[in-house]
Design an enzyme around this catalytic site. Structure first.
Site: not given
Ligand SMILES: *[C@@H]1O[C@H](CO)[C@@H](O)[C@H](O)[C@H]1NC(C)=O
Ligand SMILES: *[C@@H]1O[C@H](CO)[C@@H](O)[C@H](O)[C@H]1NC(C)=O
Ligand SMILES: *[C@@H]1O[C@H](CO)[C@@H](O)[C@H](O)[C@H]1NC(C)=O
Ligand SMILES: *[C@@H]1O[C@H](CO)[C@@H](O)[C@H](O)[C@H]1NC(C)=O
Ligand SMILES: *[C@@H]1O[C@H](CO)[C@@H](O)[C@H](O)[C@H]1NC(C)=O
Ligand SMILES: *[C@@H]1O[C@H](CO)[C@@H](O)[C@H](O)[C@H]1NC(C)=O
Ligand SMILES: *[C@@H]1O[C@H](CO)[C@@H](O)[C@H](O)[C@H]1NC(C)=O
Ligand SMILES: *[C@@H]1O[C@H](CO)[C@@H](O)[C@H](O)[C@H]1NC(C)=O
Ligand SMILES: *[C@@H]1O[C@H](CO)[C@@H](O)[C@H](O)[C@H]1NC(C)=O
Length: 408
Positions: A197, A360
């Protein structure tokens, strides 16, 4: 201007060499590794990447990832933006904080979208209030160009069934950063979905003409479809088309992140009253037959900034790709010493709305609550079965393409 750039360069070079030719944490709690033309630091908290430094088209080192100056501060800052960490045991959102395996319903701790009736929230984001990126991993090995972290996630933690043992390995090569995540359930069947992330700004948050990332060009060549989501970003179960020319079309041609911001459909595109992207795009490579996910030309995403010339190509074995355009940022996160402008009062040394983009690699979000998607083999793991594996390679280059409209 030039002086401050040189200063940033000097800072980066100090951070990346003098402090860090040996293994173990530096004085800021960061573990440095080095490749050819690339250096990166990591911290135990969330197995997070904390600095990632490559040179721009002028040869100036740029630190491309959001983070803090020291490992300690990651636990002090109350906002917890999942800065560079590994969300787990199950990334993204779990509808109603529950799921079913073999007829048994499991409830995990909610931590998002509180209501009067559900003050803790109505769904679970990134593995719960104490998901993996709220915990310290253990450093199991470190060399000059590679580091491996491990975590033991106990049975019942955050409500998830069974123990999971995970290994996260990061390796730097020739302007490349490789990620390999392996997770093994040891006692019970459990959902597992990981990701990485990172808040990217390919200008090192030092662009002196705009402090947003909306001029970064994004290309998702295999993402003609996306997961439809409701007003709180929970998947509805529908898979929808990204029609050519529509706001979510990043597949028919590369497009700057801000290019569709005049299209009314951008409003509400990332949930209630939200303008921008927080979207799970599918990666449809399988129709091309068997392929090696590492093969040249097979990147699932390309992000490029004309200002720095830095280009990131993402290769992965994962079949979905989340894009978040930092809609929720508001200037309350500070830049690191290695980033930003020191002498330009035009831009504060903080991350503004749209000042970054989170990319992501992952599987289809909340597929544990969408049996019709038939993805249980990619989502549910059991002792003695195949381990969960996520692999990705982030490859950097200089691409000096400027925009035809003259904008950076
Ligand atoms: C670590 O790797 C970098 C980049 O490949 C190299 O320049 C440096 O000499 C290496 N350091 C050690 C101690 O091997
Ligand atoms: C740690 O980092 C934070 C945020 O980057 C900064 O505010 C703080 O002063 C730093 N603390 C130390 C001891 O360097
Ligand atoms: C949501 O979970 C609660 C228990 O936490 C359960 O009673 C309820 O039926 C669930 N709602 C839906 C729509 O699945
Ligand atoms: C993580 O490790 C740091 C440094 O050892 C420690 O101060 C902190 O309390 C630990 N945090 C957690 C959540 O275990
Ligand atoms: C902006 O940054 C670029 C790239 O580092 C540099 O060439 C240029 O001189 C800077 N412009 C100003 C006005 O500082
Ligand atoms: C350079 O970036 C542009 C804009 O993203 C893209 O269209 C082009 O394919 C890239 N070129 C190379 C050689 O990677
Ligand atoms: C919608 O967002 C705008 C801009 O952020 C804000 O001013 C407004 O209060 C929000 N409206 C609602 C209903 O939340
Ligand atoms: C900015 O965002 C943070 C994190 O979401 C929030 O805690 C803070 O209240 C916001 N500040 C303003 C001024 O909106
Ligand atoms: C793109 O860059 C141009 C030129 O620096 C700037 O005027 C414009 O505001 C930027 N656009 C966005 C959406 O950031």
């Amino acid at each position: 201007m030039l002086l401050s750039n040189l200063l940033i360069g000097a800072l980066c070079l100090t951070g990346a060499s003098a402090d860090s030719d040996t293994t173990g944490p530096d004085k800021n709690g960061k573990y440095w590794i080095h490749g050819n033309g690339i250096s990166a630091s990591f911290i135990r908290y969330g197995a997070s990447v904390s600095n990632l430094i490559v040179k721009d088209k002028y040869g100036i080192p740029r630190d491309l990832v959001g983070g803090f100056d020291n490992a300690t501060y990651y636990e002090i800052d109350k906002q917890h933006p999942h800065f560079g960490g590994v969300p787990g045991r199950y990334a993204n959102r779990i509808k109603n904080s529950s799921f079913e395996i073999d007829g048994v319903t499991y409830h995990v701790l909610p931590n998002e979208n509180p209501t009067a009736a559900h003050p803790a929230g109505v769904d679970t984001l990134h593995g719960g209030p104490k998901g993996w990126d709220w915990r310290n991993f253990t450093v199991v090995s470190q060399s000059n160009n590679s580091i491996t972290f491990s975590l033991v996630d106990p049975d019942g933690e955050q409500g998830f069934p069974g123990e999971v043992v995970a290994y996260i390995t990061y390796t730097l090569g020739d302007l490349t950063w490789d990620l390999r995540m392996v997770a093994i359930p040891t006692t019970k069947k459990t959902p597992i979905m990981l990701s990485s992330h990172i808040y990217w700004n390919l200008d090192g948050f030092a662009n002196n003409e705009t402090n947003t990332a909306l001029n970064h060009t994004l290309y998702l060549p295999y993402s003609g479809q996306r997961v439809d989501a409701d007003s709180i970003l929970i998947p509805t179960g529908d898979i929808v088309a990204n029609q050519p020319g529509s706001v979510n079309d990043f597949w028919s041609a590369p497009k700057a992140l801000g290019d569709s911001f005049n299209d009314p459909e951008i409003h509400g595109n990332c949930g209630f009253n939200c303008t921008g992207y927080d979207t799970c795009y599918l990666v449809n490579r399988e129709q091309n037959g068997p392929h090696d996910w590492r093969a040249d030309g097979g990147f699932v995403a390309r992000l490029q900034s004309p200002w720095s010339g830095i280009q990131l190509d993402v290769y992965t074995d994962q079949e979905a790709f989340q894009v978040y355009s930092c809609n929720g940022q508001n200037g309350s996160l500070t830049l690191k010493e290695t980033q930003g402008l020191f002498d330009n009062p035009k831009f504060p040394r903080t991350i503004p709305q749209y000042g970054c983009v989170v990319l992501e690699v992952e599987d289809w979000i909340d597929a544990i609550n969408q049996p019709s998607w038939q993805r249980s083999k990619k989502q549910i793991y059991e002792p003695g079965g195949d381990p969960y594996v996520l692999q990705a390679s982030y490859r950097f280059s200089i691409n000096d393409t400027t925009r035809s409209d003259g904008h950076y």
